[in-house]
Design a protein around this motif. Structure first.
Motif, mmCIF file in Angstrom:
data_model
loop_
_atom_site.group_PDB
_atom_site.id
_atom_site.type_symbol
_atom_site.label_atom_id
_atom_site.label_comp_id
_atom_site.label_asym_id
_atom_site.label_seq_id
_atom_site.Cartn_x
_atom_site.Cartn_y
_atom_site.Cartn_z
ATOM 1 N N CYS A 1 72.543 77.693 73.333
ATOM 2 C CA CYS A 1 72.434 76.322 73.825
ATOM 3 C C CYS A 1 70.957 75.951 73.969
ATOM 4 N N ASN B 1 71.896 86.993 82.664
ATOM 5 C CA ASN B 1 71.981 85.577 83.038
ATOM 6 C C ASN B 1 72.862 85.385 84.260
ATOM 7 N N GLY C 1 78.497 84.015 80.222
ATOM 8 C CA GLY C 1 78.179 82.741 79.581
ATOM 9 C C GLY C 1 79.151 82.355 78.476
ATOM 10 N N HIS D 1 76.067 77.088 82.030
ATOM 11 C CA HIS D 1 77.098 77.399 83.023
ATOM 12 C C HIS D 1 76.541 77.656 84.419
HETATM 13 S S1 SF4 Z 1 73.898 82.234 77.966
HETATM 14 FE FE1 SF4 Z 1 74.555 80.187 78.612
HETATM 15 S S2 SF4 Z 1 72.938 78.817 77.861
HETATM 16 FE FE2 SF4 Z 1 72.751 80.756 76.735
HETATM 17 S S3 SF4 Z 1 73.976 80.476 74.874
HETATM 18 FE FE3 SF4 Z 1 75.312 81.426 76.393
HETATM 19 S S4 SF4 Z 1 76.367 79.694 77.387
HETATM 20 FE FE4 SF4 Z 1 74.580 78.850 76.305
#
Ligand code: SF4
Length: 251
Positions: A19, A124, A128, A206
């Motif tokens: 993203c 993260n 995700g 997210h």
């Molecule tokens: S970690 Fe979050 S921001 Fe990054 S690609 Fe995956 S969903 Fe998208």
């Protein structure tokens, strides 16, 4: 990205699946810079990943041998490679859910065995790719898809965990600390044991969107406010450390 790094990439797979604002692209570039500066032949490195957004960093992007394995199992595959091909470097790049929850058992035992495997945990603090569920590193009170009233649980400090299991080199940085992060990746290549590098990488889609940080800049402000060095963290109590991001070398 610097043009000299293009030689390490499968350009046919671009644009990336990440993203806009995701931290994973910064990490992708930092890993390649570290390898390029060391002048290591990327064909002598096997990259292993599990399942999740982070797993897409090496596979399919890197023009090298990449194993995109089962969810939670990259360290089991990496162990097999280490045993059979001692001549190769092995770098596992996977997410906090993949390594710390679904693959948690493999993580503690690989650290205990102290095998020469470089593991980059792309942290993260959320699942995700599957929509933003709570993960073992989600800070307390943070809102996720599965904790709409705030996460009631204490998060795992994966660095403290693998340190206690016997890992040789353990550190944490964020994607905004590109220089120390690059240096730690380079140091990991010199370590003759298990290296664990926890990299805080913002998931704006997210984690950020649900917690008033919808852009990378918002995340940057949050991190600047909350980072603390490993040395300073030693003198603080649990309450003072709540939701702090501890960076530096654990061992
Ligand atoms: S970690 Fe979050 S921001 Fe990054 S690609 Fe995956 S969903 Fe998208």
């Amino acid at each position: 990205m610097s043009e000299k790094l293009y030689k390490y990439l499968r350009e046919e797979v671009f644009p990336t699946p990440f993203c806009p604002g995701c931290g994973h692209g910064i990490l992708l570039q930092t890993i390649l810079r570290a390898i390029d500066e060391l002048d290591i032949d990327i064909k002598k490195i096997v990259f292993v990943s599990g399942i999740g957004c982070a797993a897409w960093i090496p596979s399919p992007h890197f023009k090298a041998d990449t194993l995109h394995t089962l969810h939670g199992r990259p360290l089991a595959f990496a162990t097999g490679i280490r045993i059979t091909r001692p001549d190769l470097e092995i770098m596992v790049i996977s997410g906090d859910g993949d390594l710390g929850a679904i693959g948690g058992n493999h993580l503690i035992h690989t650290a205990r065995r102290n095998l020469k495997i470089i593991t980059i945990c792309v942290n993260n603090s959320i699942y995700g790719m599957t929509g933003g569920q709570v993960s073992p590193t989600t800070p307390k009170d943070i809102i996720t898809e599965t904790s709409p009233f705030g996460n009631p649980e204490e998060p795992f400090d994966l660095c403290a965990l693998v340190k206690s299991c016997g890992a040789e080199f353990v550190c944490r940085y964020t994607v905004f600390h590109t220089k120390p992060l690059k240096k730690s990746i380079q140091k990991a290549f010199q370590i003759n044991g298990f290296s664990f590098i926890d990299v805080i990488s913002p998931c704006v889609t997210h984690y950020g969107r649900r917690n008033k940080m919808p852009t990378l800049y918002d995340f940057y402000q949050f991190i600047i406010k909350n980072i603390i060095s490993y040395e300073k963290a030693k003198s603080l109590n649990k309450e003072e450390l709540k939701n702090k991001i501890i960076i530096g070398e654990y061992v």
